[in-house]
Motif scaffolding. Structure first.
Motif, PDB file in Angstrom:
ATOM      1  N   UNK A 217     -35.192 -50.051 -42.928  1.00 30.83           N
ATOM      2  CA  UNK A 217     -34.571 -49.280 -44.010  1.00 30.83           C
ATOM      3  C   UNK A 217     -35.209 -49.617 -45.352  1.00 30.83           C
ATOM      4  N   UNK A 218     -35.652 -50.857 -45.486  1.00 30.65           N
ATOM      5  CA  UNK A 218     -36.302 -51.272 -46.733  1.00 30.65           C
ATOM      6  C   UNK A 218     -37.162 -52.496 -46.460  1.00 30.65           C
ATOM      7  N   UNK A 219     -38.110 -52.738 -47.371  1.00 26.71           N
ATOM      8  CA  UNK A 219     -38.931 -53.956 -47.374  1.00 26.71           C
ATOM      9  C   UNK A 219     -39.024 -54.418 -48.827  1.00 26.71           C
ATOM     10  N   UNK A 220     -38.663 -55.667 -49.087  1.00 31.72           N
ATOM     11  CA  UNK A 220     -38.847 -56.177 -50.447  1.00 31.72           C
ATOM     12  C   UNK A 220     -39.698 -57.442 -50.398  1.00 31.72           C
ATOM     13  N   UNK A 221     -40.341 -57.731 -51.542  1.00 31.18           N
ATOM     14  CA  UNK A 221     -41.267 -58.860 -51.654  1.00 31.18           C
ATOM     15  C   UNK A 221     -40.685 -59.915 -52.590  1.00 31.18           C
ATOM     16  N   UNK A 222     -40.935 -61.170 -52.244  1.00 32.12           N
ATOM     17  CA  UNK A 222     -40.568 -62.302 -53.101  1.00 32.12           C
ATOM     18  C   UNK A 222     -41.827 -63.018 -53.575  1.00 32.12           C
ATOM     19  N   UNK A 242     -45.640 -47.367 -46.047  1.00 32.74           N
ATOM     20  CA  UNK A 242     -45.862 -46.257 -45.108  1.00 32.74           C
ATOM     21  C   UNK A 242     -45.059 -46.531 -43.844  1.00 32.74           C
ATOM     22  N   UNK A 243     -44.055 -45.685 -43.591  1.00 31.33           N
ATOM     23  CA  UNK A 243     -43.165 -45.892 -42.451  1.00 31.33           C
ATOM     24  C   UNK A 243     -43.626 -45.067 -41.260  1.00 31.33           C
ATOM     25  N   UNK A 245     -44.205 -45.645 -36.534  1.00 36.24           N
ATOM     26  CA  UNK A 245     -44.079 -46.560 -35.400  1.00 36.24           C
ATOM     27  C   UNK A 245     -44.488 -47.967 -35.808  1.00 36.24           C
ATOM     28  N   UNK A 246     -45.529 -48.051 -36.650  1.00 36.09           N
ATOM     29  CA  UNK A 246     -45.900 -49.302 -37.289  1.00 36.09           C
ATOM     30  C   UNK A 246     -45.739 -49.103 -38.785  1.00 36.09           C
ATOM     31  N   UNK A 247     -44.886 -49.906 -39.408  1.00 36.61           N
ATOM     32  CA  UNK A 247     -44.623 -49.764 -40.837  1.00 36.61           C
ATOM     33  C   UNK A 247     -45.471 -50.765 -41.609  1.00 36.61           C
ATOM     34  N   UNK A 248     -46.121 -50.283 -42.670  1.00 41.37           N
ATOM     35  CA  UNK A 248     -46.999 -51.117 -43.481  1.00 41.37           C
ATOM     36  C   UNK A 248     -46.568 -51.044 -44.938  1.00 41.37           C
ATOM     37  N   UNK A 249     -46.470 -52.214 -45.573  1.00 47.19           N
ATOM     38  CA  UNK A 249     -46.133 -52.296 -46.991  1.00 47.19           C
ATOM     39  C   UNK A 249     -47.270 -52.999 -47.732  1.00 47.19           C
ATOM     40  N   UNK A 250     -47.773 -52.371 -48.784  1.00 49.35           N
ATOM     41  CA  UNK A 250     -48.874 -52.919 -49.582  1.00 49.35           C
ATOM     42  C   UNK A 250     -48.324 -53.372 -50.938  1.00 49.35           C
ATOM     43  N   UNK A 251     -48.514 -54.639 -51.271  1.00 46.31           N
ATOM     44  CA  UNK A 251     -48.172 -55.155 -52.592  1.00 46.31           C
ATOM     45  C   UNK A 251     -49.467 -55.289 -53.391  1.00 46.31           C
ATOM     46  N   UNK A 252     -49.562 -54.574 -54.512  1.00 41.45           N
ATOM     47  CA  UNK A 252     -50.772 -54.559 -55.327  1.00 41.45           C
ATOM     48  C   UNK A 252     -50.462 -55.180 -56.694  1.00 41.45           C
ATOM     49  N   UNK A 268     -38.699 -57.486 -44.327  1.00 43.04           N
ATOM     50  CA  UNK A 268     -38.205 -56.215 -43.788  1.00 43.04           C
ATOM     51  C   UNK A 268     -36.718 -56.332 -43.439  1.00 43.04           C
ATOM     52  N   UNK A 269     -36.023 -55.193 -43.455  1.00 46.83           N
ATOM     53  CA  UNK A 269     -34.591 -55.203 -43.185  1.00 46.83           C
ATOM     54  C   UNK A 269     -34.274 -55.502 -41.719  1.00 46.83           C
ATOM     55  N   UNK A 270     -35.210 -55.225 -40.804  1.00 42.78           N
ATOM     56  CA  UNK A 270     -34.905 -55.362 -39.377  1.00 42.78           C
ATOM     57  C   UNK A 270     -35.819 -56.348 -38.660  1.00 42.78           C
TER      58      UNK A 270
END
Length: 316
Positions: A217-222, A242-243, A245-252, A268-270
């Motif tokens: 549902x969400x992804x946050x970065x620390x 990008x959500x 089958x494989x979800x990818x989160x890019x921190x720039x 990630x939430x799950x």
């Protein structure tokens, strides 16, 4: 006398021909009646004498005109709706529902029962709306007048993965097999556990969530245990997710500075969180380094000589 005999012969001949025509007509009518029973169309007994009223469809059988294919015969017994009885992928520890939809069972439930059997140990789990196992995680769910017979599994574990049989107590019994796959999503940060960044370049952290039946549902970065604020006074910080089958989160993070060093965590939430340690350097060249988001290792003069020798030997 000859004339009389001729007339008699002609009369007999006509009678024979008339009988042949009547017999042919009877056979044709019999074929039409047969077609009526098969197709369920109200065709007249004598097709040749039928005229279609204006604006209606002409169902008369004519020589040389092909009939439409027979209508599908409605099923008389129970059967499985495969579109509503599919394999299931469930998250570890999150309640799973295995659905089995049985059509045309009607009031036959008085004599027929729908059961669930676990194939791993051939264990009878449910019969009708009743549960026949001491494992309280399993429960039969069926609403009145519903075609769905559902097996509920609370807190599914990896050992619950496998084949489950939905069975109708016909003679012989009918079975449909559903596969349950219990998965635990995993999180990976590409290039970890340590990343070396040249000052002034862009930090590009890529977090990948694998084996998840549904996107988080969400992804946050620390950063150093503090949630990263994308509208902080520092600026130049953004996230692209990008959500699928494989979800990818890019921190720039643009224009990396020493204060950007530290531990970054993808949450990630799950799935379980994952961490990476980022080192922003001023001209140092450790064994592994990332410049502008791409990792590289500095090349020594000795390394260049070895490469040159190998190239020379290859060309010669």
């Amino acid at each position: 006398m000859v004339l009389v005999n001729s007339l008699i012969c002609s009369h007999d001949f006509l009678n024979d021909e008339y009988e042949k025509l009547e017999d042919k007509k009877r056979k044709q009518n019999s074929m039409i009646s047969s077609a009526q029973r098969e197709l369920g169309k109200g065709l007249p007994t004598n097709a040749s004498a039928t005229a279609s009223p204006a604006g209606s469809v002409d169902n008369a059988i004519r020589p040389g005109v092909a009939l439409d294919g027979p209508r599908p015969t409605p099923r008389t017994g129970p059967y499985f709706d495969l579109m509503a009885s599919k394999n299931v992928t469930a998250l570890l520890g999150k309640t799973a529902y295995l659905n089995c939809r049985v059509k045309n069972l009607g009031n036959k439930t008085l004599n027929m029962q729908v059961s669930w059997v676990r194939h791993r140990d051939i264990h009878l789990l449910t019969v009708g709306r009743y549960t026949y196992t001491s494992d309280q995680r399993f429960r039969a769910i069926h609403l009145p007048h519903s075609e769905d017979w559902t097996l509920q599994i609370k807190y599914p574990q990896h050992r619950d993965s496998g084949i489950y049989e939905c069975q109708i107590s016909t003679t012989p019994h009918m079975s449909h097999f559903i596969h349950l796959n219990v998965v635990e999503p995993t999180t990976e940060i590409i290039g970890g556990p340590d990343l070396y960044i040249d000052r002034g370049s862009t930090i590009n952290l890529t977090c990948v969530v694998l084996y998840s039946p549904e996107p988080p549902a969400y992804i946050f970065w620390n950063h150093n245990d503090a949630i990263i604020s994308y509208d902080s006074p520092r600026g130049g910080v953004s996230v692209v997710t990008e959500k699928g089958e494989t979800t990818t989160s890019f921190l720039l993070i643009q224009q990396a500075r020493p204060s950007d060093s530290g531990t970054y965590q993808c949450n990630p939430s799950n799935a379980q969180s994952k961490s990476v340690v980022v080192h922003v350097l001023n001209g140092e060249y450790p064994a592994a380094m990332q410049r502008g988001g791409q990792a590289f290792a500095p090349t020594s003069p000795t390394h260049c000589l070895v490469l040159a020798a190998c190239l020379f030997l290859t060309l010669s």
